[in-house]
Design an enzyme around this catalytic site. Structure first.
Site, PDB file in Angstrom:
ATOM      1  N   LYS A 274       0.942  -0.669   0.064  1.00 41.18           N
ATOM      2  CA  LYS A 274       0.248   0.010   0.127  1.00 41.18           C
ATOM      3  C   LYS A 274       0.588   0.957   0.140  1.00 41.18           C
ATOM      4  CE  LYS A 274      -3.187  -0.688   3.386  1.00 41.18           C
ATOM      5  NZ  LYS A 274      -3.134  -0.044   4.872  1.00 41.18           N
TER       6      LYS A 274
ATOM      7  N   CYS B 169      26.904   5.030  11.925  1.00 38.37           N
ATOM      8  CA  CYS B 169      26.210   4.907  13.536  1.00 38.37           C
ATOM      9  C   CYS B 169      26.274   3.792  14.660  1.00 38.37           C
ATOM     10  CB  CYS B 169      24.416   4.816  14.155  1.00 38.37           C
ATOM     11  SG  CYS B 169      23.899   5.776  15.186  1.00 38.37           S
TER      12      CYS B 169
ATOM     13  N   HIS C 130      22.521   8.903  10.366  1.00 33.40           N
ATOM     14  CA  HIS C 130      22.184   7.808   9.288  1.00 33.40           C
ATOM     15  C   HIS C 130      22.189   8.885   8.080  1.00 33.40           C
ATOM     16  CE1 HIS C 130      21.264   4.946  11.753  1.00 33.40           C
ATOM     17  NE2 HIS C 130      21.234   6.088  13.095  1.00 33.40           N
TER      18      HIS C 130
ATOM     19  N   GLU D 117      21.597   7.369   4.884  1.00 32.87           N
ATOM     20  CA  GLU D 117      20.443   6.014   4.481  1.00 32.87           C
ATOM     21  C   GLU D 117      19.214   6.727   4.094  1.00 32.87           C
ATOM     22  OE1 GLU D 117      21.473   5.205   7.457  1.00 32.87           O
ATOM     23  OE2 GLU D 117      20.413   4.279   8.350  1.00 32.87           O
TER      24      GLU D 117
HETATM   25  N1  GLN Z   1      22.766   1.834  20.074  1.00 37.80           N
HETATM   26  C1  GLN Z   1      23.450   2.831  19.528  1.00 37.80           C
HETATM   27  C2  GLN Z   1      23.154   3.863  20.344  1.00 37.80           C
HETATM   28  O1  GLN Z   1      22.154   4.666  20.786  1.00 37.80           O
HETATM   29  C3  GLN Z   1      23.682   3.390  17.850  1.00 37.80           C
HETATM   30  C4  GLN Z   1      22.480   3.153  17.571  1.00 37.80           C
HETATM   31  C5  GLN Z   1      22.224   3.514  16.356  1.00 37.80           C
HETATM   32  O2  GLN Z   1      23.031   3.032  15.611  1.00 37.80           O
HETATM   33  N2  GLN Z   1      21.591   3.970  15.338  1.00 37.80           N
HETATM   34  O3  GLN Z   1      23.876   5.430  20.333  1.00 37.80           O
END
Ligand code: GLN
Length: 560
Positions: A17, A380, A517, A519
Site C-alpha cells: 500500500k 551510527c 544515518h 541512508e
Molecule cells: N546503540 C547506539 C546508540 O544508541 C547506536 C544507535 C544506532 O545505531 N542507531 O548510540
C-alpha cells in the site's frame, strides 16, 4: 484548497500500500501538482520509535526528528515533498491528544466518545498535515486492513471528511488481493468482491481498486470484479509483482489511475511525464558491473529492518552503473578465526543497531577491514564499533568499550554525554541548556567538516544529516585517538559531538564511520554522495584485489 485521496487496504496486509500510494503521488507530481503523503497507523504505540525492527521494520527518521513508519521513507524516495512529524500519526497519538484535551476541560463537560471526539481529532490531524505543506493533493494512506476493529475510527473519520468536502474534493483508492490458486489454475476474485463490500458497509465506495496479484489480471476477471464491487471497469487496475518498485508508477499510469483521479477531483493538468522513472528502470536493468558488499548486522533476516539502507546502497550502485549484491552476515557468527572470509567481499558495512548482541563480531569485522585495507563504512553503531576497535588495537586502550555494552568499562570511548566526566566528577563540555543525556539525539543536525579529509571530498564544508542514537564518542578520549592516527573529520561545535571518524589516506584507501544515518536522505535520482563514494571505493578495491566472488561464504551465516 487541498484535495484528498484516501488509500485503504483489504484482505491481507503487506500488499504494498505504501508503494502504491507513493507511486500515485509520484505520477500526480509528474503532472505538475504539489503533493504530500500522510500515513495513519492504527496501533496504540504513540510512535514506532519503541517498536522492534523485527516486528515493524525500520524506524524512519525525518529532518524534524520524528520517528516514523518506514512508509515515509518510500514517500521521500518517490516524491519531492519532504516528510515531517505531521505526516505520520497513530491511534496512540490521537487518544493521547483527546485525553489531554479532556483533562484540560476542553470538552466542557461533554461525554467524550469515539464518534465524534476521536474521529474529529483524526480529521484535524489530517487537515493540519495537509496545511503544513500547502499542497494540491494529499494522499492519505490508512494502515491495517478494512474489517480490523482498530482501523474503524480512521475509516469513519475519512468517510466524514469526504461528506464534508464533497465528491470533487475526495477520492478513495482500495488495494486488494487477487490470489492465484495453483490447483484450480485460476485467479480468484472473491476476496476482492468481499473487501469492496466491507468498505461499502462502512459507507465508502472505492473509486479505484488496485488488484494485487502475482500476474496481470485478465479482462474477464476485471469485469467480474467491477460488477461485484460497483467500481467501473476502468477503475479496476491490475498491480502485478515486479522486480523493482520503481516500475509501479508507469504500471499504474498505463492503466489510467492518475487520469481517473484527476477526473474525479476535477484537476486540470498537463499529462504525466514519467521519463525519469523510465530512465531509472532502464538503469536498474542494465548494470555494467557487479560489486559485493558484506553487511554485518543483527536484524539480518528481515530486509525491512534495513529498508532505507538497502535502498541507499542500490541507489549508489545505479549511480556507479553497478549491480550491488549484499551479503547479510549475522555478526554473532563472526570470530577472529573465520573473519578472513570477509576478504571475499569488496567492502564491509556495519549498520546501526542497539544492544550488546553480536558486538564483538562487528568489532572483529571493523578490525579486519582496517588491517586489510578493505573499504569500510560504519553507520551510527558501525562508527562506534570502529572507534572501539581502533581504541583497543591501535591506541592501546585495552578493554575500550561503549557503556551501552559494558557499563563499567575502564575505557568508555563511547558513552552517554552524562557519563563524560572528568576525574573530579564534573562533566566536560556539557551545555547547561541541552538535555541530550540519556535521551535520543534525533533529526537533522549540521557540523563543519575538516578540510583535506575524505569526508570533505564527499560533503564539502558542512554536513547535515539525520540522527537517531543515544551514545556518543567520549570527548575525553579524542586526543588519545587522534595521536594514534584516527581522524575526527566532523565535530559539532557547541557540544563536541563526533560526527565522522576516518583513517587518513596514507594508511587506508577508504575507511569511515559516521554517527548519523545518511541512508534516510538517499533518493534514486542521484544517489547519496557518501554511498556513491563508498560503492566507488568498493569497485576500485575489487579491481585492484580481483578476488573471486563466491555466492556464499563458508562458516559465516549469510542470509538471503
Ligand atoms: N546503540 C547506539 C546508540 O544508541 C547506536 C544507535 C544506532 O545505531 N542507531 O548510540
Amino acid at each position: 484548497m487541498t484535495k484528498f485521496v484516501f488509500v485503504t487496504g483489504g484482505v491481507v496486509s503487506s500488499l504494498g500500500k505504501g508503494i502504491a500510494s507513493a507511486s500515485l503521488a509520484a505520477i500526480l507530481e509528474s503532472r505538475g501538482l504539489k503533493v504530500t503523503l500522510i500515513k495513519l497507523d492504527p496501533y496504540l504505540n504513540v510512535d514506532p520509535g519503541t517498536m522492534s525492527p523485527f516486528q515493524h521494520g525500520e524506524v524512519f527518521v525525518t529532518d524534524d526528528g520524528a520517528e516514523t513508519d518506514l512508509d515515509l521513507g518510500h514517500y521521500e524516495r518517490f516524491i519531492e515533498t519532504r516528510m515531517g512529524k505531521v505526516n505520520n500519526f497513530t491511534t496512540g497519538q490521537i487518544y493521547k491528544s483527546v485525553l489531554e484535551k479532556e483533562r484540560r476541560g476542553d470538552y466542557l463537560g461533554k461525554t467524550v466518545q469515539v464518534i465524534p471526539h476521536v474521529t474529529n481529532e483524526i480529521q484535524e490531524f489530517v487537515l493540519r498535515a495537509a496545511a503544513a505543506t500547502e499542497v494540491d493533493v494529499a494522499i492519505v494512506e490508512i494502515g491495517g486492513t478494512v474489517g480490523d476493529i482498530e482501523s474503524l475510527p480512521f475509516l469513519e473519520a475519512v468517510r466524514q471528511m469526504s461528506l464534508k468536502l464533497g465528491p470533487n474534493n475526495t477520492a478513495f483508492v482500495h488495494l486488494s488481493y487477487v490470489p492465484w490458486i495453483a490447483a484450480a489454475g485460476e485467479l480468484k476474485t472473491k476476496p476482492t468482491q468481499h473487501t469492496a463490500q466491507k468498505l461499502r458497509e462502512i459507507g465508502i465506495q472505492a473509486d479505484a481498486l488496485l488488484c494485487r496479484a502475482d500476474r496481470p489480471i485478465p479482462q474477464e476477471e476485471r469485469s467480474k470484479i467491477s460488477l461485484f464491487s460497483n467500481v467501473p471497469e476502468w477503475g479496476v487496475i491490475s498491480m502485478w509483482d515486479v522486480d523493482t518498485v520503481y516500475k509501479v508508477p508507469r504500471m499504474l499510469h498505463e492503466q489510467g489511475l492518475d487520469g481517473l483521479i484527476c477526473d474525479r477531483l476535477r484537476l486540470n493538468t498537463p499529462p504525466a511525464n514519467l521519463k525519469r522513472w523510465d530512465d531509472l528502470v532502464y538503469e536498474t536493468g542494465h548494470p555494467q558491473s557487479e560489486v559485493n558488499i558484506a553487511m554485518v548486522g543483527k536484524y539480518v533476516d528481515l530486509s525491512d529492518s534495513y529498508k532505507s539502507l538497502n535502498e541507499a546502497i542500490r541507489h549508489a550502485g545505479m549511480h556507479n552503473h553497478a549491480r550491488v549484491k549484499i551479503g547479510y552476515i549475522d555478526s554473532e557468527t563472526i570470530t577472529p578465526e573465520n573473519v578472513g572470509q570477509l576478504g571475499k567481499f569488496d567492502a564491509v558495512l556495519v549498520p546501526g543497531g542497539f544492544g550488546k548482541r553480536g558486538i564483538e563480531g562487528k568489532i572483529c569485522a571493523a578490525r579486519f577491514a582496517r588491517e586489510n585495507k578493505v573499504p569500510y563504512l560504519g553507520i551510527c553503531l558501525g562508527m562506534q564499533v570502529a572507534t572501539i576497535e581502533f581504541a583497543r588495537h591501535v591506541a592501546h586502550l585495552a578493554d575500550a568499550n561503549s557503556t551501552e555494552f559494558e557499563p563499567d568499562t575502564p575505557n568508555p570511548v563511547i558513552a552517554l554525554i552524562t557519563e563524560w566526566k572528568d576525574k573530579d566528577g564534573t562533566i566536560k563540555t556539557r551545555d547547561e541548556n541541552s538535555d541530550l543525556g540519556g535521551t535520543m539525539r534525533l533529526g537533522a543536525q549540521s557540523s563543519d567538516v575538516a578540510p583535506d579529509t575524505l569526508a570533505h571530498s564527499i560533503y564539502g564544508d558542512v554536513v547535515t544529516e539525520r540522527h537517531r542514537h543515544r551514545y556518543e564518542a567520549n570527548v575525553n578520549y579524542l586526543d588519545t585517538l587522534r595521536r594514534s592516527g584516527l581522524v575526527i573529520s566532523a565535530l559539532t561545535q557547541r557540544e563536541h559531538l563526533t560526527e565522522i571518524v576516518e583513517l587518513p589516506a596514507a594508511t587506508h584507501p577508504w575507511f569511515m564511520g559516521v554517527q548519523f544515518h545518511p541512508e534516510f536522505k538517499s533518493t534514486p535520482w542521484s544517489g547519496h554522495p557518501l554511498f556513491n563514494a563508498f560503492i566507488a571505493a568498493a569497485l576500485r578495491h575489487r579491481d585492484q584485489a580481483a578476488p573471486d566472488h563466491p555466492a556464499a561464504v563458508a562458516n559465516l551465516k549469510v542470509v538471503a
